[in-house]
Design a protein around this motif. Structure first.
Motif, PDB file in Angstrom:
ATOM      1  N   ASN A 105      45.913  53.235  35.547  1.00  0.00           N
ATOM      2  CA  ASN A 105      45.768  52.772  36.929  1.00  0.00           C
ATOM      3  C   ASN A 105      46.802  53.411  37.847  1.00  0.00           C
ATOM      4  N   ARG A 106      48.011  53.546  37.343  1.00  0.00           N
ATOM      5  CA  ARG A 106      49.053  54.173  38.160  1.00  0.00           C
ATOM      6  C   ARG A 106      48.726  55.631  38.446  1.00  0.00           C
ATOM      7  N   ASN A 121      45.675  55.862  40.882  1.00  0.00           N
ATOM      8  CA  ASN A 121      46.071  55.550  42.259  1.00  0.00           C
ATOM      9  C   ASN A 121      46.846  56.704  42.883  1.00  0.00           C
ATOM     10  N   LYS A 176      44.363  59.529  43.619  1.00  0.00           N
ATOM     11  CA  LYS A 176      43.521  59.218  44.772  1.00  0.00           C
ATOM     12  C   LYS A 176      44.300  59.398  46.073  1.00  0.00           C
ATOM     13  N   ASN A 234      36.631  53.395  44.140  1.00  0.00           N
ATOM     14  CA  ASN A 234      37.636  52.670  43.379  1.00  0.00           C
ATOM     15  C   ASN A 234      37.469  52.977  41.885  1.00  0.00           C
ATOM     16  N   GLN A 236      37.988  53.378  38.008  1.00  0.00           N
ATOM     17  CA  GLN A 236      38.640  52.593  36.968  1.00  0.00           C
ATOM     18  C   GLN A 236      38.773  53.380  35.664  1.00  0.00           C
TER      19      GLN A 236
END
Length: 328
Positions: free
Chosen positions: A187-188, A191, A194, A223, A225
């Motif tokens: 996730n880090r 993010n 992105k 978003n 995942q």
């Protein structure tokens, strides 16, 4: 060359792979000496941004440093390496992949299999500094790019190379990142990437409308995942791959390692939370010029060990034992 199962052990409180991965990023902070920015123009009208650290005396050796995904020449381990290399009178060059430090000129990004920019950078450095013996060190994604380049170019001008915490099989690495605690790292990174794409889009809107439209046409704001989805929807079509699996298959360095003719040291931990143990090459997959050193503990770019020196940055520069030798 051998596969070494190193005898070096982590301290008892350091055996947790997440501690190994996170602790060095918190503890090791080095001030940045003034570095010289240097830009290399690319054949497609873009540029590669380098940060060069010159030692105080005339060097005979130079090392090119390749950072990991969402990193740059300002990553802590890159900064510290350049500090240590300067102390050893070694010229160091930290390569920023396209857009890694500041938005680049085109919609295209960097990716795990993009070796043409590395080839251009190495050839340029050899031309600019003809009396220096050049080596290279790649970390995480940078390790994959470096090993792939070495296998594709067995007659390259490098005298030595090292790869640390390399995702040899990108498909298995992406799948591992979707599991358990590894999702936190995923996730880090997602993010951060992105944000990288968003900054690039804003930059291109002001500077290059045609490239802006290319990037805008892709679902970069989704978003995501999983890296499987990001690579399938954005990275693959942006760089001419049919799909994520096509990108992973063609960009993974695992099939190139057996062709390496440059003396190369690979440092890999069994407990790396970014990838399963199954990505680690088998004996028949590495060349006679390659040494693969495997540790039980080390995490991802961690290798905080109980013996001195205690961190992989010191180990690869200074060496510490017969099984974890000086690699650069």
């Amino acid at each position: 060359m051998p596969i070494i199962h190193t005898t070096l052990k982590s301290q008892m409180f350091c055996t947790n792979p997440h501690y190994q991965t996170i602790w060095p990023t918190l503890r090791y902070v080095a001030p940045k000496d003034e570095r010289k920015a240097f830009f290399i123009g690319t054949p497609d009208g873009d540029e590669i941004y380098l940060d060069i650290q010159h030692p105080d005396q005339a060097p005979s050796k130079g090392i090119l440093l390749l950072h990991g995904l969402t990193g740059s020449s300002d990553s802590r381990y890159i900064i510290q390496l350049q500090q240590i290399l300067k102390q050893h009178n070694i010229l160091s060059v930290a390569m920023n992949y396209r857009g890694a430090k500041k938005p680049n000129c085109l919609a295209t990004t960097y990716h795990a299999g993009k070796t043409d920019d590395l080839e251009l950078t190495i050839n340029t450095l050899v031309t600019i500094y003809p009396t220096i013996a050049w080596q290279a060190a790649g970390f995480s994604l940078g390790g994959n790019i470096l090993l792939k380049y070495l296998g594709e170019n067995p007659s390259n001008p490098l005298t030595k190379a090292i790869a640390v915490s390399t995702p040899f099989k990108l498909d298995q690495t992406s799948t591992k990142m979707d599991q358990g605690i590894s999702k936190i790292y995923r996730n880090r990174l997602l993010n951060a990437f992105k944000l990288y794409l968003s900054n690039k889009l804003s930059h291109l809107k002001k500077t290059n409308r045609a490239e802006y439209q290319k990037l805008q046409a892709l679902p970069i704001s989704k978003n995501y995942q999983s890296f499987w989805d990001l690579d399938n929807d954005v990275i693959a079509p942006l760089h001419g791959f049919d799909s994520a699996i096509d990108y992973y298959t063609k960009s993974s360095c695992i099939s190139n390692i057996k062709n390496i003719r440059t003396p190369t040291h690979i440092l890999q931990a069994k407990d790396d939370p970014f990838m399963p143990k199954s990505v680690i090459p088998l004996p028949h997959e590495i060349s006679e010029k390659t040494t693969l050193e495997i540790t039980d503990h080390g995490g991802h770019l961690g290798f905080h060990l109980s013996q001195k020196p205690a961190y992989f940055i010191d180990v690869i520069i200074k060496g510490t034992s017969k099984n974890c030798f000086r690699a650069l």
